[in-house]
Design a protein around this motif. Structure first.
Motif, short mmCIF file in Angstrom:
data_model
loop_
_atom_site.label_atom_id
_atom_site.label_comp_id
_atom_site.label_asym_id
_atom_site.label_seq_id
_atom_site.Cartn_x
_atom_site.Cartn_y
_atom_site.Cartn_z
N PHE A 30 -21.58 -18.66 25.07
CA PHE A 30 -22.32 -17.47 24.64
C PHE A 30 -22.61 -17.49 23.14
N MET A 31 -21.67 -18.03 22.37
CA MET A 31 -21.89 -18.12 20.92
C MET A 31 -23.06 -19.04 20.60
N VAL A 32 -23.17 -20.11 21.34
CA VAL A 32 -24.22 -21.10 21.07
C VAL A 32 -25.57 -20.64 21.62
N SER A 33 -25.54 -20.02 22.81
CA SER A 33 -26.82 -19.70 23.46
C SER A 33 -27.43 -18.37 23.01
N THR A 34 -26.64 -17.52 22.35
CA THR A 34 -27.20 -16.23 21.90
C THR A 34 -28.17 -16.47 20.75
N VAL A 35 -29.36 -15.94 20.92
CA VAL A 35 -30.38 -16.07 19.87
C VAL A 35 -30.70 -14.68 19.35
N PHE A 36 -30.61 -14.49 18.07
CA PHE A 36 -30.93 -13.21 17.48
C PHE A 36 -32.34 -13.23 16.91
N PHE B 28 -12.77 -8.69 22.47
CA PHE B 28 -13.00 -8.08 21.15
C PHE B 28 -14.47 -8.20 20.76
N PHE B 29 -15.03 -9.41 20.91
CA PHE B 29 -16.44 -9.60 20.51
C PHE B 29 -17.40 -8.88 21.46
N LEU B 30 -17.02 -8.82 22.75
CA LEU B 30 -17.87 -8.12 23.71
C LEU B 30 -17.96 -6.63 23.39
N THR B 31 -16.85 -6.07 22.98
CA THR B 31 -16.84 -4.62 22.73
C THR B 31 -17.38 -4.25 21.34
N THR B 32 -17.19 -5.14 20.37
CA THR B 32 -17.62 -4.77 19.02
C THR B 32 -19.05 -5.18 18.68
N THR B 33 -19.62 -6.11 19.46
CA THR B 33 -20.99 -6.54 19.16
C THR B 33 -21.95 -5.39 19.39
N LYS B 34 -22.75 -5.11 18.38
CA LYS B 34 -23.70 -4.01 18.47
C LYS B 34 -25.10 -4.57 18.29
#
Lengths: 135, 135
Positions: A30-36, B28-34
């Motif tokens: 998920f860290m690699v594939s997430t594109v902002f 943690f990252f799932l809940t805090t990511t906005k």
């Protein structure tokens, strides 16, 4: 007499030694594939409102207008007369395009009105004025 | 006398809780990511004036004029009032006449936030038919 041996029960434990590997793999995937979305835009302070609704990001074209009247669309600085042609092109690509204003709260309404006229000429009639939720 | 050899202590790092750590990080990252959600006031503009054939003449009773001047002061049919009063008055008017069209006229030198504030109040009051204009 021969001794009858009882059947040995097979163990039913689920191996969980690799659980951490799976979790880390998911995390890394998920860290690699997430594109902002990387749009720099302009620095603006949004106005506040109560009756605001969500704007679908996929169909929105963000028009940045800062307090000095500088306009930016897709990270390109544009002049007011260019807005019409840009929006015609956007509408050609996606008929449902919404022009979403991300304007500074201290922008002159005159600039906004001129852009709105350009949008009308381009037939981009769905607009939205971005605002922050008033607390 | 028999000399006992020292037993070598094996240096092992306990790995049984790594899955807990990984899941903890994941949660943690799932809940805090906005995610940056676009929110704003939506509006549909009238079509360009070339289509004058489609113009509809409105009855005078069905139009109410809201004026916003350069200082952010607001008037309803030339009677000055506060934004809060505007909301209450419009709410009553819309309830009595659902076909009511509100013409929001903002000064060109007014700030954008005053127009958004007025538009927000009109929306909160339940007004659906709003038109924007300037001087």
């Amino acid at each position: 007499m021969a001794k009858i041996q009882g059947k040995t029960k097979p163990s039913t434990a689920i191996p969980n030694a690799s659980m951490s590997d799976i979790a880390f793999l998911l995390l890394i995937f998920f860290m690699v594939s997430t594109v902002f979305v990387k749009e720099r835009g302009l620095k603006v302070i949004l106005p506040q409102g109560k009756s605001i609704e969500k704007i679908p990001r996929k169909t929105a074209t963000t028009i940045y207008v800062d307090r000095s009247g500088v306009i930016s669309i897709d990270d390109f600085m544009v002049e007011i007369p260019m807005v019409r042609d840009i929006m015609i092109r956007k509408l050609y690509d996606d008929f449902n395009t919404i022009a979403s204003f991300r304007s500074d709260r201290d922008t002159d309404y005159g600039t906004m009105s001129d852009i709105l006229n350009q949008l009308r000429e381009a037939n981009a009639l769905r607009v939205s004025f971005e605002a922050k939720m008033k607390r | 006398m028999k000399i006992r050899r020292k037993k070598k202590v094996l240096g092992e790092i306990p790995t049984s809780s790594t899955s807990d750590i990984a899941f903890l990080l994941l949660v943690f990252f799932l809940t805090t990511t906005k995610f940056d959600v676009k929110q704003g006031l939506g509006l549909v503009l009238p079509p360009p004036s070339q289509e004058s054939a489609k113009r509809v003449r409105l009855q005078e009773d069905n139009i109410v004029r809201v004026l916003v001047n350069r200082d952010g002061r607001v008037a309803l049919d030339e009677e000055e009032l506060s934004y809060h009063e505007l909301e209450n008055r419009i709410r009553v008017m819309v309830r009595e006449n659902p076909d009511l069209v509100i013409s929001l006229r903002t000064d060109r030198q007014s700030r954008y936030r005053y127009m958004v504030e007025a538009l927000d109040r009109l929306r909160s009051a339940g007004a659906e038919k709003i038109s924007l204009s300037t001087n």
